[in-house]
Design a protein around this motif. Structure first.
Motif, PDB file in Angstrom:
ATOM      1  N   LEU A 215     -10.400   2.293  30.668  1.00 24.13           N
ATOM      2  CA  LEU A 215      -9.870   1.171  31.556  1.00 24.13           C
ATOM      3  C   LEU A 215      -8.397   1.313  31.860  1.00 24.13           C
ATOM      4  CD1 LEU A 215     -11.596  -1.234  28.881  1.00 24.13           C
ATOM      5  CD2 LEU A 215     -12.551  -0.546  30.964  1.00 24.13           C
ATOM      6  N   PRO A 216      -7.889   0.441  32.641  1.00 21.40           N
ATOM      7  CA  PRO A 216      -6.564   0.436  32.825  1.00 21.40           C
ATOM      8  C   PRO A 216      -5.817  -0.041  31.602  1.00 21.40           C
ATOM      9  CG  PRO A 216      -7.565  -1.384  34.019  1.00 21.40           C
ATOM     10  CD  PRO A 216      -8.652  -0.507  33.303  1.00 21.40           C
ATOM     11  N   ASP A 217      -4.663   0.622  31.597  1.00 25.61           N
ATOM     12  CA  ASP A 217      -3.802   0.384  30.093  1.00 25.61           C
ATOM     13  C   ASP A 217      -2.986  -0.918  30.323  1.00 25.61           C
ATOM     14  OD1 ASP A 217      -2.500   0.334  27.929  1.00 25.61           O
ATOM     15  OD2 ASP A 217      -1.192   2.499  28.364  1.00 25.61           O
ATOM     16  N   GLY A 218      -2.991  -1.789  29.231  1.00 25.21           N
ATOM     17  CA  GLY A 218      -2.213  -2.959  29.359  1.00 25.21           C
ATOM     18  C   GLY A 218      -2.859  -4.259  28.903  1.00 25.21           C
ATOM     19  N   GLU A 219      -1.977  -5.085  28.357  1.00 22.32           N
ATOM     20  CA  GLU A 219      -2.394  -6.418  27.713  1.00 22.32           C
ATOM     21  C   GLU A 219      -2.978  -7.225  29.209  1.00 22.32           C
ATOM     22  OE1 GLU A 219      -2.035  -7.798  24.463  1.00 22.32           O
ATOM     23  OE2 GLU A 219      -2.833  -9.679  25.020  1.00 22.32           O
ATOM     24  N   GLN A 220      -2.265  -7.075  30.301  1.00 17.09           N
ATOM     25  CA  GLN A 220      -2.779  -8.083  31.388  1.00 17.09           C
ATOM     26  C   GLN A 220      -4.246  -7.747  31.726  1.00 17.09           C
ATOM     27  OE1 GLN A 220      -0.406  -5.335  31.402  1.00 17.09           O
ATOM     28  NE2 GLN A 220      -0.227  -4.404  33.430  1.00 17.09           N
ATOM     29  N   TYR A 221      -4.792  -6.573  31.090  1.00 23.14           N
ATOM     30  CA  TYR A 221      -6.351  -6.351  31.715  1.00 23.14           C
ATOM     31  C   TYR A 221      -7.122  -6.741  30.552  1.00 23.14           C
ATOM     32  CZ  TYR A 221      -3.998  -3.309  35.224  1.00 23.14           C
ATOM     33  OH  TYR A 221      -3.153  -3.035  36.212  1.00 23.14           O
ATOM     34  N   LYS A 222      -6.502  -7.394  29.687  1.00 24.13           N
ATOM     35  CA  LYS A 222      -7.476  -7.821  28.565  1.00 24.13           C
ATOM     36  C   LYS A 222      -8.094  -9.127  29.053  1.00 24.13           C
ATOM     37  CE  LYS A 222      -7.013  -8.970  23.726  1.00 24.13           C
ATOM     38  NZ  LYS A 222      -6.098  -9.311  22.533  1.00 24.13           N
ATOM     39  N   THR A 223      -8.963  -8.902  29.810  1.00 22.06           N
ATOM     40  CA  THR A 223      -9.584 -10.245  30.681  1.00 22.06           C
ATOM     41  C   THR A 223     -11.204  -9.957  30.417  1.00 22.06           C
ATOM     42  OG1 THR A 223      -9.704  -9.091  32.746  1.00 22.06           O
ATOM     43  CG2 THR A 223      -7.653 -10.311  32.167  1.00 22.06           C
ATOM     44  N   LEU A 224     -11.777 -11.008  30.811  1.00 22.28           N
ATOM     45  CA  LEU A 224     -13.403 -11.024  31.072  1.00 22.28           C
ATOM     46  C   LEU A 224     -13.717 -10.049  32.128  1.00 22.28           C
ATOM     47  CD1 LEU A 224     -14.504 -14.969  30.979  1.00 22.28           C
ATOM     48  CD2 LEU A 224     -15.286 -12.981  29.288  1.00 22.28           C
ATOM     49  N   GLU A 225     -12.800  -9.918  33.081  1.00 22.35           N
ATOM     50  CA  GLU A 225     -13.009  -8.932  34.315  1.00 22.35           C
ATOM     51  C   GLU A 225     -13.192  -7.658  33.946  1.00 22.35           C
ATOM     52  OE1 GLU A 225     -10.658 -11.609  34.524  1.00 22.35           O
ATOM     53  OE2 GLU A 225     -12.512 -12.814  35.543  1.00 22.35           O
ATOM     54  N   THR A 226     -12.189  -7.333  32.941  1.00 24.24           N
ATOM     55  CA  THR A 226     -12.363  -5.783  32.308  1.00 24.24           C
ATOM     56  C   THR A 226     -13.460  -5.524  31.463  1.00 24.24           C
ATOM     57  OG1 THR A 226      -9.829  -5.938  32.568  1.00 24.24           O
ATOM     58  CG2 THR A 226     -10.779  -4.142  31.462  1.00 24.24           C
ATOM     59  N   LEU A 227     -13.807  -6.638  30.657  1.00 24.13           N
ATOM     60  CA  LEU A 227     -14.696  -6.650  29.945  1.00 24.13           C
ATOM     61  C   LEU A 227     -16.188  -6.258  30.469  1.00 24.13           C
ATOM     62  CD1 LEU A 227     -15.209  -7.590  26.689  1.00 24.13           C
ATOM     63  CD2 LEU A 227     -16.013  -9.501  27.561  1.00 24.13           C
ATOM     64  N   SER A 228     -16.417  -6.932  31.939  1.00 25.31           N
ATOM     65  CA  SER A 228     -17.387  -6.570  32.645  1.00 25.31           C
ATOM     66  C   SER A 228     -17.441  -5.026  32.923  1.00 25.31           C
ATOM     67  CB  SER A 228     -17.404  -7.400  33.844  1.00 25.31           C
ATOM     68  OG  SER A 228     -17.624  -8.577  33.836  1.00 25.31           O
ATOM     69  N   LEU A 229     -16.459  -4.229  32.917  1.00 27.68           N
ATOM     70  CA  LEU A 229     -16.761  -2.771  33.033  1.00 27.68           C
ATOM     71  C   LEU A 229     -17.233  -2.327  31.930  1.00 27.68           C
ATOM     72  CD1 LEU A 229     -12.932  -2.283  34.667  1.00 27.68           C
ATOM     73  CD2 LEU A 229     -15.216  -2.564  35.784  1.00 27.68           C
ATOM     74  N   ILE A 230     -16.961  -3.077  30.721  1.00 28.74           N
ATOM     75  CA  ILE A 230     -17.586  -2.057  29.609  1.00 28.74           C
ATOM     76  C   ILE A 230     -19.491  -2.347  29.694  1.00 28.74           C
ATOM     77  CG2 ILE A 230     -17.745  -1.941  27.132  1.00 28.74           C
ATOM     78  CD1 ILE A 230     -14.982  -2.863  26.890  1.00 28.74           C
ATOM     79  N   PHE A 231     -19.344  -3.821  30.173  1.00 29.49           N
ATOM     80  CA  PHE A 231     -21.060  -4.245  30.044  1.00 29.49           C
ATOM     81  C   PHE A 231     -21.774  -3.061  30.985  1.00 29.49           C
ATOM     82  CE2 PHE A 231     -19.289  -8.295  28.588  1.00 29.49           C
ATOM     83  CZ  PHE A 231     -19.600  -8.299  27.445  1.00 29.49           C
ATOM     84  N   ASP A 232     -20.900  -3.081  32.211  1.00 26.16           N
ATOM     85  CA  ASP A 232     -21.490  -2.230  33.195  1.00 26.16           C
ATOM     86  C   ASP A 232     -21.952  -0.834  32.775  1.00 26.16           C
ATOM     87  OD1 ASP A 232     -21.278  -4.370  34.916  1.00 26.16           O
ATOM     88  OD2 ASP A 232     -19.486  -3.562  36.006  1.00 26.16           O
ATOM     89  N   ALA A 233     -20.795  -0.311  31.934  1.00 29.08           N
ATOM     90  CA  ALA A 233     -21.392   1.248  31.381  1.00 29.08           C
ATOM     91  C   ALA A 233     -22.186   0.989  30.787  1.00 29.08           C
ATOM     92  CB  ALA A 233     -19.791   1.720  30.930  1.00 29.08           C
ATOM     93  N   LEU A 234     -22.229   0.085  29.490  1.00 28.58           N
ATOM     94  CA  LEU A 234     -23.229   0.234  28.670  1.00 28.58           C
ATOM     95  C   LEU A 234     -24.892  -0.088  29.253  1.00 28.58           C
ATOM     96  CD1 LEU A 234     -21.693  -2.293  26.098  1.00 28.58           C
ATOM     97  CD2 LEU A 234     -22.535   0.019  25.608  1.00 28.58           C
ATOM     98  N   ILE A 235     -24.870  -0.752  30.348  1.00 27.54           N
ATOM     99  CA  ILE A 235     -25.935  -1.086  31.307  1.00 27.54           C
ATOM    100  C   ILE A 235     -26.481   0.207  31.973  1.00 27.54           C
ATOM    101  CG2 ILE A 235     -27.209  -2.346  32.919  1.00 27.54           C
ATOM    102  CD1 ILE A 235     -26.922  -4.583  31.262  1.00 27.54           C
TER     103      ILE A 235
END
Lengths: 366, 366
Positions: free
Chosen positions: B72-92
């Motif tokens: 993921l990109p580095d930084g508190e500004q990426y601690k969002t639902l949008e970035t979270l989606s990237l983790i779900f996408d990878a798991l799926i």
């Protein structure tokens, strides 16, 4: 209006126990709501179809509290992380704190999203289910499963979060479109198939009053369905074992729903066709007598439910089933019937029988 | 490499108990990882800064499992639902099932997001923390709080989800930028202030070795911090009471972080300035002797931590604090010190003293 006569089913989950209240006019019943809704700050989550019908009466009955509401677009295609954000935005905008509660006013989609939002907001606040569809009253509002869909798989992102109470106003079913009402009946038939042969027989004897939405019949069907779900969930809240039997027909059904695009087949319709496939496989394995298979198919047909899936192809269906949550380690575990009224989660069935069921129901006849 | 000497702290939470392992070279220790990482399918969640340093060694040590990773990109500004989606996408995408585990390799932001993703994916799968910052090792990786930020408030959307184990490789701290390392020390000072006067005195005596990142000093500080957090979380996992003392300085700190835009003040820096304000208010209320206030400020200063917030204005700060999760019913509860080493969550402090602290620290001098 105050204290309507109603039935009550209790879900026993230690400190997370809660009542399900079932009866007509309950969402206008200020005395009943006072007794069961403790939070003073409330966010009602509903949708564009339900809001014009029931939002005002519910707000009126919840007088003397601070109430905000958020009205979402209607439909399974909106059961996404993006729509979930709208609920979080409303909670934040209204400065709701940990002592606030979310009320889900609507069907399964609203309940799943509002419940998941409540599970996550500030790491968990109270929520209350006011289900307005038959499907939600007998299934999704009970048991604490909440979720949103991922673009490629249903209910992949969610939480277990039990409601504080479920208020099932059976009057709301009178405004339900016929097709949705019947789809809800599929889950009721499921309870008979997996758990209770006597209830199955009662359903066979009460097709007409149920289709006619006669109060006494509807209330009995909702109550018995909730009781069965309560017993199963009480034994296995987190689906480590028994609870999975509630998914009879759902693995096949998910493939149907996904292949058709969310919303083209109603969930209950897909479950009906999926149950026929589970019943078919159970018969092929020599567990279910063919006369019981015939009874199951016949009852679904009398309720005007589909008993065949769309011909999406066995290969494609198998692929879609590969992403189902019930797959452990690449091994597809299925809910099957040992007999009518007794379900089991099985992983060691014959692959040939499974393939035959898949081909028979999903492949185009050559 | 196998079985490095290490220290172990146990978090006692019944069936959710887990060990924290602390020592050098642990993330290369295949024997240790084999013992503590049970899932055969793993998704490592990390960021662009950490991946080049530690992803390959960790993957190598986790041999004989199926491993995927998402960077993921580095930084508190990426601690969002949008970035979270990237983790779900990878798991799926990787077809991870309920038996898979998520490994968080990084600092607090990665741990919070990976943990929340694990909490939600299929309604909860295992996760393992491999914290690579001092802040994460002493605080965020322990205790099971996971979350993402809402655009207008931090950590508003999350879950309690305990890791299966925490592997704190103190060697990773050697690559940590000086400013981030010091920000982590703020939370270590916090444990002394709220819970352990002897540990506070030990910190006063060990400023130089800690700033020099001497192994023995760092390991002791991490271990004692984890022990204190473990004791507090063991008593109150879900923050109904005692656990809130871990938020010393955080309510003021959140206002600082939000007003400055996420990321301009590091969390630990905001907490340091916030703790000074909590200490100031504790002194004004007559609870904390002024010499102890001086000791607290002096120790933070010796660690080169900020002891004054930015002058964002008391009114603006108050507004920002109004959205904090610790507000109950509009009443702002604060963590204050009854004495050095003893914290309490208080709602009935003098409003005048509070206003004086706010004005003194947030308002521009006329």
């Amino acid at each position: 209006m105050s204290h309507q006569p109603h039935e009550r089913v209790d879900i026993a989950l230690a400190e997370r126990s809660y009542p399900i209240l079932i009866g007509p006019h309950l969402l206008e019943d200020d005395a009943l709501l006072s007794e069961h809704v403790h939070a003073r700050n409330l966010l009602i989550v509903t949708n564009e179809t339900i809001a014009p019908l029931y939002l005002r009466p519910l707000e009126t009955a919840l007088k003397q509290r601070r109430i905000a509401s958020v009205v979402l677009p209607d439909g399974e295609q909106y059961k996404t992380l993006e729509t979930l954000s709208l609920i979080f935005d409303a909670l934040i905008h209204e400065r709701m704190n940990r002592d606030a509660a979310v009320i889900a006013l609507g069907g399964g989609v609203i309940g799943d999203m509002a419940g998941f939002a409540a599970a996550c907001y500030q790491r968990g606040i109270d929520f209350i289910q006011v289900p307005t569809t038959l499907l939600a009253q007998v299934d999704s509002s009970v048991g604490g499963k909440t979720a949103v869909n991922h673009p490629s798989a249903k209910n992949m992102i969610g939480a277990f979060h039990q409601p504080r109470c479920v208020i099932a106003d059976t009057d709301t079913l009178h405004t339900l479109p016929e097709r949705e009402y019947r789809a809800g009946i599929a889950e009721i038939v499921k309870y008979g198939l997996i758990y209770d042969p006597a209830f199955f027989a009662w359903l066979e004897a009460n097709v007409e009053p149920l289709l006619g939405r006669v109060d006494t019949a509807v209330i009995h069907a909702v109550r018995r369905s909730c009781e069965i779900k309560a017993e199963v969930v009480g034994v296995d809240e987190r689906e480590h074992g028994l609870r999975a039997i509630l998914n009879l027909g759902h693995t096949f059904g998910h493939a149907i729903e996904t292949a058709s695009g969310y919303g083209n087949w109603l969930h209950g319709e897909a479950v009906a066709a999926g149950m026929v496939m589970a019943v078919d496989l159970s018969e092929r394995l020599g567990w279910l007598p063919s006369e019981d298979k015939a009874r199951a198919i016949d009852l679904l047909r009398r309720f005007n439910l589909p008993v065949e899936p769309p011909r999406i192809g066995a290969e494609r269906a198998r692929e879609l089933m590969g992403l189902d949550k019930k797959v452990l380690d690449g091994k597809l575990r299925l809910v099957l019937l040992r007999s009518l009224g007794k379900a089991d989660v099985v992983g060691d069935y014959s692959g040939e029988a499974f393939a035959a069921t898949m081909r028979t129901h999903f492949d185009t006849v050559a």
